[in-house]
Design a protein around this motif. Sequence first.
Motif, mmCIF file in Angstrom:
data_model
loop_
_atom_site.group_PDB
_atom_site.id
_atom_site.type_symbol
_atom_site.label_atom_id
_atom_site.label_comp_id
_atom_site.label_asym_id
_atom_site.label_seq_id
_atom_site.Cartn_x
_atom_site.Cartn_y
_atom_site.Cartn_z
ATOM 1 N N ASN A 116 -1.994 5.928 -9.435
ATOM 2 C CA ASN A 116 -2.615 6.587 -10.574
ATOM 3 C C ASN A 116 -3.182 7.949 -10.202
ATOM 4 O O ASN A 116 -3.203 8.862 -11.024
ATOM 5 C CB ASN A 116 -3.697 5.704 -11.178
ATOM 6 C CG ASN A 116 -3.094 4.494 -11.843
ATOM 7 O OD1 ASN A 116 -2.672 3.566 -11.144
ATOM 8 N ND2 ASN A 116 -3.018 4.474 -13.154
ATOM 9 N N THR A 117 -3.646 8.062 -8.969
ATOM 10 C CA THR A 117 -4.071 9.369 -8.493
ATOM 11 C C THR A 117 -4.175 9.362 -6.975
ATOM 12 O O THR A 117 -4.085 8.290 -6.357
ATOM 13 C CB THR A 117 -5.403 9.801 -9.150
ATOM 14 O OG1 THR A 117 -5.608 11.206 -8.938
ATOM 15 C CG2 THR A 117 -6.598 9.041 -8.614
ATOM 16 N N TYR A 118 -4.349 10.547 -6.388
ATOM 17 C CA TYR A 118 -4.313 10.674 -4.927
ATOM 18 C C TYR A 118 -5.418 11.641 -4.519
ATOM 19 O O TYR A 118 -5.423 12.799 -4.920
ATOM 20 C CB TYR A 118 -2.943 11.221 -4.523
ATOM 21 C CG TYR A 118 -2.638 11.183 -3.045
ATOM 22 C CD1 TYR A 118 -3.266 12.041 -2.148
ATOM 23 C CD2 TYR A 118 -1.674 10.296 -2.548
ATOM 24 C CE1 TYR A 118 -2.963 12.005 -0.796
ATOM 25 C CE2 TYR A 118 -1.355 10.269 -1.197
ATOM 26 C CZ TYR A 118 -1.996 11.126 -0.320
ATOM 27 O OH TYR A 118 -1.678 11.093 1.010
ATOM 28 N N ILE A 119 -6.339 11.114 -3.714
ATOM 29 C CA ILE A 119 -7.495 11.925 -3.303
ATOM 30 C C ILE A 119 -7.564 11.926 -1.786
ATOM 31 O O ILE A 119 -7.373 10.879 -1.159
ATOM 32 C CB ILE A 119 -8.792 11.316 -3.880
ATOM 33 C CG1 ILE A 119 -8.729 11.328 -5.418
ATOM 34 C CG2 ILE A 119 -10.025 12.096 -3.414
ATOM 35 C CD1 ILE A 119 -9.802 10.494 -6.077
ATOM 36 N N THR A 120 -7.810 13.103 -1.209
ATOM 37 C CA THR A 120 -7.895 13.147 0.259
ATOM 38 C C THR A 120 -9.337 13.145 0.740
ATOM 39 O O THR A 120 -10.223 13.753 0.154
ATOM 40 C CB THR A 120 -7.180 14.376 0.842
ATOM 41 O OG1 THR A 120 -7.590 15.533 0.117
ATOM 42 C CG2 THR A 120 -5.687 14.239 0.766
#
Lengths: 143, 137
Positions: B111-115
């Motif tokens: 659903n989303t990608y956070i670093t």
Amino acid sequence: MTEITLLLVEDKPSDVRLVMEAFKETGIHANMSVVGNGEDAINFLLKKGQYSDAPRPDLILLDLKLPKKNGHEVIKKVRETDDISLIPIIVLSNSDAEPDIQKAYKYQANCYITKPFKMSEFVETVKLIEKFWLNRVKLPKNK
Amino acid sequence: MNDVKKILLVEDREADARLVIEAFKGVCSKCEFEVIQDGESAINALSQKELKGKTSLPDLIILDIKLPKRNGREVLKEIKSSVTLGAIPVIMLTNSDAREDILDSYEHMANTYITKPLAMADLIETAKFIKDTWLKK
């Protein structure tokens, strides 16, 4: 800073204006294309007809209740089409009906946000969406 | 409603897990975490929950990529290939900013990608957005 391209799929001119206003307020630089119905959204994404030179968006803001083809159909089409299947889709809809929400997630929308009634809250919501998706998140930008 | 929001956090680094839980504590009093530290255990746990029924499933999954046994990309693939599990929002939260990890995650319907790393203030802001977006019900 890499430029972001957005596609806003929204048939209500007032809501388009509010989204644009929110963008201006965040100061986030993004190129925004707007289409007013589901069929145009699909043609835009597939670069068909009048949209043969359309840019590939990095993010889609999608209303559900649209003329011609509705938002759910747009999500489905995007996810079925190899070239565009991974573009994040943010549903921004008046509907808070559970079946609409569930269907959007079933078709693999990335998230579902119900539009607030109050204009000021609407603008704030869009600003938060932008801040998160354009600043915090890593998008699957190609090339 | 007043029900508990169940978050499955798949993260092998204890310190990172603690930070995430801390960030959420401030913005979500109803959030309850289950932490699993490797990919294989996560897949097994989710399969068990799937058999038990909808009420056993987490409301959200936060998934690291670099995990022992099976990595986060494999876990994501398993989740999104199941009709039941596939509807659960999955937030990739990882040190990796490698293009292949990002693209692969979205291809498999993350659903989303956070670093990471995120400063605590940013993590809290992120937790708030996650809660307001994916844990509303």
